[in-house]
Design a protein around this motif. Structure first.
Motif, PDB file in Angstrom:
ATOM      1  N   VAL A 259       0.721  -1.148   0.116  1.00 46.11           N
ATOM      2  CA  VAL A 259      -0.128  -0.081   0.054  1.00 46.11           C
ATOM      3  C   VAL A 259       0.662   1.271   0.078  1.00 46.11           C
ATOM      4  O   VAL A 259       0.434   2.193  -0.708  1.00 46.11           O
ATOM      5  N   HIS A 260       2.004   1.205   0.758  1.00 50.13           N
ATOM      6  CA  HIS A 260       2.988   2.353   0.658  1.00 50.13           C
ATOM      7  C   HIS A 260       3.299   2.625  -0.503  1.00 50.13           C
ATOM      8  O   HIS A 260       3.450   3.811  -1.033  1.00 50.13           O
ATOM      9  N   HIS A 261       3.787   1.637  -1.155  1.00 49.62           N
ATOM     10  CA  HIS A 261       4.477   1.722  -2.708  1.00 49.62           C
ATOM     11  C   HIS A 261       3.420   2.423  -3.387  1.00 49.62           C
ATOM     12  O   HIS A 261       3.679   3.265  -4.283  1.00 49.62           O
ATOM     13  N   LEU A 262       2.129   1.888  -3.482  1.00 45.23           N
ATOM     14  CA  LEU A 262       1.038   2.495  -4.250  1.00 45.23           C
ATOM     15  C   LEU A 262       0.738   3.843  -4.087  1.00 45.23           C
ATOM     16  O   LEU A 262       0.560   4.766  -4.915  1.00 45.23           O
ATOM     17  N   LEU A 263       0.636   4.096  -2.809  1.00 46.21           N
ATOM     18  CA  LEU A 263       0.119   5.511  -2.357  1.00 46.21           C
ATOM     19  C   LEU A 263       1.324   6.584  -2.889  1.00 46.21           C
ATOM     20  O   LEU A 263       1.169   7.581  -3.220  1.00 46.21           O
ATOM     21  N   SER A 264       2.624   6.226  -2.509  1.00 43.64           N
ATOM     22  CA  SER A 264       3.746   7.160  -3.063  1.00 43.64           C
ATOM     23  C   SER A 264       3.993   7.103  -4.390  1.00 43.64           C
ATOM     24  O   SER A 264       5.065   7.532  -4.887  1.00 43.64           O
ATOM     25  N   MET A 265       3.579   6.045  -5.219  1.00 46.52           N
ATOM     26  CA  MET A 265       3.750   5.715  -6.508  1.00 46.52           C
ATOM     27  C   MET A 265       5.450   5.341  -6.723  1.00 46.52           C
ATOM     28  O   MET A 265       6.076   5.962  -7.500  1.00 46.52           O
ATOM     29  N   THR A 266       5.883   4.426  -6.019  1.00 47.00           N
ATOM     30  CA  THR A 266       7.118   4.057  -5.882  1.00 47.00           C
ATOM     31  C   THR A 266       7.182   2.551  -6.210  1.00 47.00           C
ATOM     32  O   THR A 266       8.052   1.796  -5.514  1.00 47.00           O
ATOM     33  N   ALA A 267       6.348   2.175  -6.960  1.00 46.92           N
ATOM     34  CA  ALA A 267       6.288   0.320  -7.246  1.00 46.92           C
ATOM     35  C   ALA A 267       7.508  -0.077  -7.617  1.00 46.92           C
ATOM     36  O   ALA A 267       7.803  -1.225  -7.695  1.00 46.92           O
ATOM     37  N   GLY A 268       8.229   0.590  -8.546  1.00 46.45           N
ATOM     38  CA  GLY A 268       9.416   0.333  -9.129  1.00 46.45           C
ATOM     39  C   GLY A 268       9.367   0.340 -10.762  1.00 46.45           C
ATOM     40  O   GLY A 268      10.364   0.114 -11.302  1.00 46.45           O
ATOM     41  N   HIS A 269       8.293   1.031 -11.296  1.00 45.55           N
ATOM     42  CA  HIS A 269       8.267   1.319 -12.753  1.00 45.55           C
ATOM     43  C   HIS A 269       8.705   2.357 -13.178  1.00 45.55           C
ATOM     44  O   HIS A 269       8.899   3.429 -12.413  1.00 45.55           O
ATOM     45  N   ARG A 270       9.158   2.701 -14.271  1.00 47.63           N
ATOM     46  CA  ARG A 270       9.816   4.118 -14.647  1.00 47.63           C
ATOM     47  C   ARG A 270       9.057   5.046 -15.524  1.00 47.63           C
ATOM     48  O   ARG A 270       9.459   6.063 -16.085  1.00 47.63           O
ATOM     49  N   ALA A 271       7.942   4.507 -15.754  1.00 49.16           N
ATOM     50  CA  ALA A 271       6.869   5.274 -16.649  1.00 49.16           C
ATOM     51  C   ALA A 271       5.368   4.770 -16.112  1.00 49.16           C
ATOM     52  O   ALA A 271       5.279   3.864 -15.741  1.00 49.16           O
ATOM     53  N   ASP A 272       4.367   5.692 -16.370  1.00 53.54           N
ATOM     54  CA  ASP A 272       3.059   5.250 -16.249  1.00 53.54           C
ATOM     55  C   ASP A 272       2.914   3.975 -16.983  1.00 53.54           C
ATOM     56  O   ASP A 272       2.865   3.824 -17.836  1.00 53.54           O
ATOM     57  N   THR A 273       1.959   3.088 -16.203  1.00 50.36           N
ATOM     58  CA  THR A 273       1.957   1.751 -16.652  1.00 50.36           C
ATOM     59  C   THR A 273       0.534   1.428 -17.206  1.00 50.36           C
ATOM     60  O   THR A 273       0.068   0.625 -17.788  1.00 50.36           O
ATOM     61  N   LEU A 274      -0.344   2.495 -17.050  1.00 49.86           N
ATOM     62  CA  LEU A 274      -1.768   2.367 -17.324  1.00 49.86           C
ATOM     63  C   LEU A 274      -1.884   1.588 -18.853  1.00 49.86           C
ATOM     64  O   LEU A 274      -2.674   0.769 -18.811  1.00 49.86           O
ATOM     65  N   ALA A 275      -1.701   2.389 -19.758  1.00 52.34           N
ATOM     66  CA  ALA A 275      -1.741   1.916 -21.288  1.00 52.34           C
ATOM     67  C   ALA A 275      -1.196   0.667 -21.289  1.00 52.34           C
ATOM     68  O   ALA A 275      -2.020  -0.392 -21.997  1.00 52.34           O
ATOM     69  N   GLU A 276       0.009   0.215 -21.136  1.00 51.84           N
ATOM     70  CA  GLU A 276       0.551  -1.188 -21.126  1.00 51.84           C
ATOM     71  C   GLU A 276      -0.178  -2.073 -20.297  1.00 51.84           C
ATOM     72  O   GLU A 276      -0.307  -3.243 -20.862  1.00 51.84           O
TER      73      GLU A 276
ATOM     74  N   ILE B 267      13.771  -0.883  -7.343  1.00 46.28           N
ATOM     75  CA  ILE B 267      13.558  -1.610  -6.084  1.00 46.28           C
ATOM     76  C   ILE B 267      12.429  -0.838  -5.557  1.00 46.28           C
ATOM     77  O   ILE B 267      12.424   0.538  -5.631  1.00 46.28           O
ATOM     78  N   ALA B 268      11.262  -1.488  -5.210  1.00 45.74           N
ATOM     79  CA  ALA B 268       9.976  -0.505  -4.803  1.00 45.74           C
ATOM     80  C   ALA B 268      10.381   0.203  -3.642  1.00 45.74           C
ATOM     81  O   ALA B 268      11.317   0.010  -2.717  1.00 45.74           O
ATOM     82  N   GLY B 269       9.752   1.627  -3.467  1.00 50.81           N
ATOM     83  CA  GLY B 269      10.106   2.546  -2.398  1.00 50.81           C
ATOM     84  C   GLY B 269      11.013   3.276  -2.733  1.00 50.81           C
ATOM     85  O   GLY B 269      11.326   4.348  -2.001  1.00 50.81           O
ATOM     86  N   THR B 270      11.829   3.164  -3.661  1.00 51.46           N
ATOM     87  CA  THR B 270      12.953   3.962  -4.291  1.00 51.46           C
ATOM     88  C   THR B 270      12.940   5.192  -5.274  1.00 51.46           C
ATOM     89  O   THR B 270      13.758   6.263  -5.085  1.00 51.46           O
ATOM     90  N   ARG B 271      12.063   5.103  -6.150  1.00 49.56           N
ATOM     91  CA  ARG B 271      11.866   6.033  -7.144  1.00 49.56           C
ATOM     92  C   ARG B 271      10.496   6.300  -7.407  1.00 49.56           C
ATOM     93  O   ARG B 271       9.668   5.320  -7.508  1.00 49.56           O
ATOM     94  N   HIS B 272       9.835   7.745  -7.566  1.00 49.93           N
ATOM     95  CA  HIS B 272       8.686   7.950  -7.656  1.00 49.93           C
ATOM     96  C   HIS B 272       8.383   8.288  -9.225  1.00 49.93           C
ATOM     97  O   HIS B 272       9.332   8.768 -10.078  1.00 49.93           O
ATOM     98  N   THR B 273       7.434   7.656  -9.757  1.00 43.18           N
ATOM     99  CA  THR B 273       7.068   7.506 -11.026  1.00 43.18           C
ATOM    100  C   THR B 273       5.415   7.906 -11.129  1.00 43.18           C
ATOM    101  O   THR B 273       5.040   7.029 -10.523  1.00 43.18           O
ATOM    102  N   TYR B 274       4.885   8.862 -11.731  1.00 50.49           N
ATOM    103  CA  TYR B 274       3.523   9.139 -11.695  1.00 50.49           C
ATOM    104  C   TYR B 274       2.883   7.971 -12.393  1.00 50.49           C
ATOM    105  O   TYR B 274       3.385   8.054 -13.683  1.00 50.49           O
ATOM    106  N   ASP B 275       2.160   7.398 -11.824  1.00 50.67           N
ATOM    107  CA  ASP B 275       1.444   6.172 -12.488  1.00 50.67           C
ATOM    108  C   ASP B 275      -0.013   5.902 -11.897  1.00 50.67           C
ATOM    109  O   ASP B 275      -0.284   5.674 -10.875  1.00 50.67           O
ATOM    110  N   ASN B 276      -0.944   6.234 -12.845  1.00 52.52           N
ATOM    111  CA  ASN B 276      -2.382   5.885 -12.437  1.00 52.52           C
ATOM    112  C   ASN B 276      -3.003   4.682 -11.999  1.00 52.52           C
ATOM    113  O   ASN B 276      -3.562   4.593 -11.363  1.00 52.52           O
TER     114      ASN B 276
END
Length: 478
Positions: A112-129, A150-159
């Protein structure tokens, strides 16, 4: 649609705000060519300035786009307050039936923390893919994508992260996100006109799609300023509000290369940090700015065409409004501001000499942003006070002459105004419950027409989807 006052009213003078500073704010928004739809300023819990640019009105809900995310954050906080969720709960454990068979160990750790802070580990918005991979299961598509960090380390705006949070809240609470927020937040606050856009399965997007009357948005900001308290009732815990509105991670701007100083101040739990306070932000210029140091909330709904204009709005607040704090002026200045706010309007098309006869044309859907199918027959009929435009059997639109005309052929309202210009019929058609509008151009001699969006809605360019009730603008996904 009726309107119910949620917050009390006052004047700039009584609340210690310079009315001239608010006037300068309006001037700056005009100078920056920002198409505003509404403005509300709240200080010490009272609305001190409010205005709508006609044909937008106080009674109409307005699409908030990603400002919706901040409301979903509060829903997560409520579930945590209830002991139904925790920040450490993993997607794979709460929604096990959505986990791919070959899910990576790294994806299993997303919580939940990773989702809320958008730090799941992707480098771009994943919605379309993710939706392309799994149209019937965005959660599964999201968990199937490779992770670069690694989850929790990088913010990527992700719907996708907010969509999944909405599903997790629904799973642990047993009710839909709209019903959950309705019962716990909107009803106690007296907000009675919340509308939600949904995907094909009927689920609310969560990351977008909430429509509220403007006054509900500063009321939400005021709830946060009060630490989750409304009318002496603790609707959401102070601890959650403080956690959500605190920097959790360094942020990256959602548009590479944009000059977005306030989008680089950090990201909380579905809130952006700012040089002053924090804010919720939605595409095309939906702003809820909360400034605790001045006990101030500023809300703007608009139709911004450029990414930079989001920063322009914030700059105007910092540069012009904040210096006006605790610098009240005369009642005469307050009245001048009130008169201006009551006379706000979007530009009106002026009428020129044209045809009083019916005109028929065929729609050319090749231009970018076309809103209806190619070869749709467009017919224009003169009526008292304007025209009625038929788009084949798809819809009819009432178009005013020198005035706005309203119609709701498919269930949701549009406002339109038209004019004749040298052999062309032109009309501006506003999807009045959101930031988007269209321009109709009919070449009478050529017998052709175009109908294009000023800014294409993020979910679909198909006008019919945005005018049907209930709203399901992505029927192709679930």
């Amino acid at each position: 649609m009726s309107r119910r006052a949620v917050l009390p009213r006052s004047t700039p003078r009584a609340s210690g705000i310079s009315s001239q500073a608010i006037t300068l704010l309006l001037d700056r928004l005009e100078e920056k060519s920002i198409e505003c739809h509404s403005l509300m300023i709240v200080r010490h819990g009272h609305i001190v300035a409010e205005g709508w640019w006609a044909p937008y009105t106080a009674e109409r809900p307005h699409l908030l786009y990603s400002l919706t995310k901040s409301f979903t954050s509060i829903a997560v906080g409520l579930a945590i307050d209830d002991g139904l969720l925790s920040l450490d709960d993993r997607v794979a454990d709460v929604l096990p039936e959505h986990v791919p068979i070959d899910v990576s160990e790294q994806a299993r750790l997303i919580n939940v923390h990773h989702l809320l802070s958008m730090t799941a580990g992707h480098r771009a918005d994943t919605l379309a893919e993710a939706w392309q991979l799994e149209p019937s299961d965005l959660v599964k598509g999201f968990l199937s994508l490779p992770l670069a960090e690694i989850a929790g380390t990088r913010h990527t705006y992700d719907n996708s992260t907010t969509f999944i949070l909405a599903r997790m809240v629904e799973r642990v609470s047993g009710v839909g996100l709209p019903e959950f927020l309705g019962k716990r937040i909107f009803e106690p606050m007296g907000i009675n006109h919340a509308e939600w856009d949904r995907v094909g399965s009927g689920a609310a997007f969560g990351f977008h799609g909430l429509h509220l009357q403007t006054e509900a948005v500063p009321a939400f900001g005021e709830l946060l300023l009060r630490g989750g308290v409304w009318n002496d009732q603790q609707l959401v815990s102070r601890e959650w509000v403080e956690l959500a509105a605190r920097k959790q991670v360094d942020s990256s701007h959602y548009a590479a290369g944009a000059d977005g100083a306030d989008f680089l101040c950090g990201y909380g739990y579905q809130f952006w940090m700012s040089r002053h306070g924090f804010h919720g932000n939605g595409a095309f210029g939906q702003h809820c700015v909360i400034i605790p140091e001045h006990n101030l909330v500023v809300v703007v709904t608009s139709a911004q065409r450029e990414v930079q204009q989001a920063q322009d709005v914030l700059d105007a607040i910092w540069d012009l409004l904040l210096p006006g704090m605790d610098r009240a002026e005369s009642a005469v200045e307050d009245q001048a501001l009130s008169d201006r706010l009551q006379s706000l309007s979007l530009p009106l098309l002026s009428e020129t000499v044209g045809s009083d006869h019916s005109v028929v044309a065929v729609l050319d859907a090749s231009p970018e942003g076309s809103a209806l199918p190619h070869a749709t027959v467009v017919s224009i009929v003169s009526v008292d006070g304007g025209w009625r435009v038929h788009f084949g059997s798809l819809l009819d639109v009432e178009v005013g002459c020198g005035r706005w005309a309203e119609s709701a052929w498919l269930g949701r309202p549009v406002c339109a105004i038209g004019a004749w210009r040298s052999g062309f019929f032109v009309a501006d058609i506003y999807v009045i419950t959101g930031p988007h509008h269209l321009r109709l151009n009919v070449d009478v001699e050529a017998g052709t027409a175009t109908l294009t969006w000023n800014t294409v809605p993020l979910t679909s360019s198909d006008l019919q989807l945005h005018l049907r009730a209930p709203l399901i603008t992505r029927p192709d996904v679930a």
